[in-house]
Design an enzyme around this catalytic site. Structure first.
Site, short mmCIF file in Angstrom:
data_model
loop_
_atom_site.label_atom_id
_atom_site.label_comp_id
_atom_site.label_asym_id
_atom_site.label_seq_id
_atom_site.Cartn_x
_atom_site.Cartn_y
_atom_site.Cartn_z
N GLN A 269 0.83 -1.20 0.00
CA GLN A 269 0.00 0.00 0.00
C GLN A 269 0.87 1.26 0.00
O GLN A 269 0.57 2.23 -0.70
CB GLN A 269 -0.92 0.00 1.22
CG GLN A 269 -1.63 1.32 1.51
CD GLN A 269 -2.62 1.70 0.43
OE1 GLN A 269 -3.12 0.85 -0.30
NE2 GLN A 269 -2.92 3.00 0.33
N GLU A 270 1.95 1.23 0.77
CA GLU A 270 2.78 2.42 0.91
C GLU A 270 3.62 2.70 -0.34
O GLU A 270 3.70 3.84 -0.81
CB GLU A 270 3.71 2.26 2.12
CG GLU A 270 3.00 2.23 3.47
CD GLU A 270 2.51 3.60 3.91
OE1 GLU A 270 2.71 4.58 3.17
OE2 GLU A 270 1.92 3.68 5.01
#
Length: 402
Positions: A269-270
């Site tokens: 996600q990051e």
């Protein structure tokens, strides 16, 4: 069958007190230290007493149901009494994106969270048993190894086994399909006239509970990785990049008591597992740490994968500690939201919910607040998607073995 409307109203709490009274140990039983042997066959007495108590418990269960749902019964129903006696609801379930998946030492999932709500209302614990197929789970229910089943089994299969089921959407299938969930997630029971089944029907189809089900379905949205491009990108990233960092994820997860695959989902996600990633706002590295967070977590080099993963894991541990008063089953979502927008921002939302008389320790309620107010605060929308995306990535890893 003649329908009888009861005017007696018995609360669930009152019913439980009566059941506890009926199931208490008899004061007239022989002491285990006694050498006296009863001349009466003890097995028959025990069976008779147990049957009598089961019948009494089932009768109380019926009286505690809403008056409009009560009908006369021709036989005693032991399932509800068994659950209340053991204070445990045993579930036969098949892992899946619409039922449940396991991580961090406990279970999550759309279907499971609904079951958890029902168990809480009954005041009992959950014992979840996993099965490899729908038929295996239903046969476990049929044989008495479970009290109910959580599956997406076909109506035909349930009919063949002479089982009764309730669709968790109570007919509002579109509330599930629009979120990519299976439209026929159901709870199945051995008998339709079992108080356990009747109470479940009332629980699921109550207007307020039905609204909560729709909110829960929104959080467990499965559409994120439905298109071919997203699927291919996710699979390719994990196939090509994860092997370089897997040992670091596993070690740092052990250091800070996390599920290592949760950290992988956060990393995707990051940064899409890019150790050299840099955002326009200055966050860097695989876990995209700010400079201040990196310093606070003891990270000297944000682009070093091992340090970055460790910094993210340590910070997530702090967020979990900040929300230690939240039940464990929801705590990870609070911690992830706090990781994204800061713990104080989440606590402010909790205070607003509490002031409005809403359970502030329920993630479904916090998620609903974020969703309903995201137009006025962009951080709410970011946090909402941040948590649901990580949940989706983690669930995909867990259930599909990507």
């Amino acid at each position: 069958m003649q329908r009888i409307t009861y005017r007696v109203k018995v609360s669930a709490q009152g019913a439980k007190r009566r059941i506890s009274y009926l199931l208490r140990p008899s004061k007239r039983s022989l002491s285990t230290k006694s050498n006296i042997v009863s001349s009466v066959t003890p097995t028959k007495l025990t069976r008779f007493a147990k049957t009598k108590k089961m019948a009494q418990v089932s009768s109380i269960a019926l009286l505690s149901l809403p008056a409009e749902s009560l009908i006369t019964m021709d036989s005693t129903v032991p399932a509800y009494a068994k659950v209340m006696l053991e204070e445990t609801l045993t579930i036969a379930a098949v892992p899946g994106d619409s039922t449940y998946f396991a991580t961090d030492g406990f279970q999550h999932g759309f279907g499971f969270d609904l079951v958890r709500g029902y168990a809480d209302e009954l005041g009992v614990e959950i014992d979840l048993k996993a099965y490899a197929s729908e038929e295996a789970a239903l046969r476990a229910l049929k044989s008495g190894d479970a009290d109910m089943a959580l599956t997406t089994a076909s109506t035909q299969l349930k009919s063949q086994l002479d089982l009764s089921s309730i669709n968790v959407s109570c007919g509002y299938d579109t509330s599930l399909t629009k979120n990519g969930l299976h439209p026929k997630v159901s709870w199945t029971f051995n008998q339709a006239d079992d108080p356990l089944s009747q109470k479940a029907s009332y629980f699921l189809c109550d207007s307020i509970k039905l609204e909560n089900t729709q909110k829960l379905a929104a959080f467990y949205n499965q559409n994120l990785l439905k298109d071919a491009y997203s699927q291919d990108h996710f699979k390719k990233t994990l196939t090509e990049k994860l092997p370089d960092y897997q040992s670091s994820f596993e070690e740092q997860a052990r250091n800070y008591n996390h599920d290592w695959e949760l950290l992988v989902a956060m990393g995707y996600q990051e940064s899409h597992l890019d150790a050299n990633a840099v955002s326009p706002t200055g966050v860097r590295g695989l876990m995209m740490l700010t400079n201040n967070t990196a310093k606070a977590m003891g990270v000297s080099d944000r682009v070093d994968p091992y340090q970055s993963i460790g910094g993210g894991a340590r910070y997530l541990e702090q967020m979990k500690a900040d929300f230690a008063d939240v039940p464990k089953t929801d705590r990870i979502w609070f911690a992830l939201a706090a990781y994204n927008m800061g713990p104080n921002a989440v606590k402010r939302i909790q205070r607003k919910l509490s002031d409005a008389g809403i359970d502030d320790k329920s993630w479904a309620n916090v998620y609903t607040y974020l969703s309903e107010n995201r137009a006025s605060n962009s951080r709410y929308g970011q946090a909402m998607h941040y948590v649901s995306n990580i949940r989706s990535y983690l669930e995909t890893i867990k259930t599909r073995m990507v």
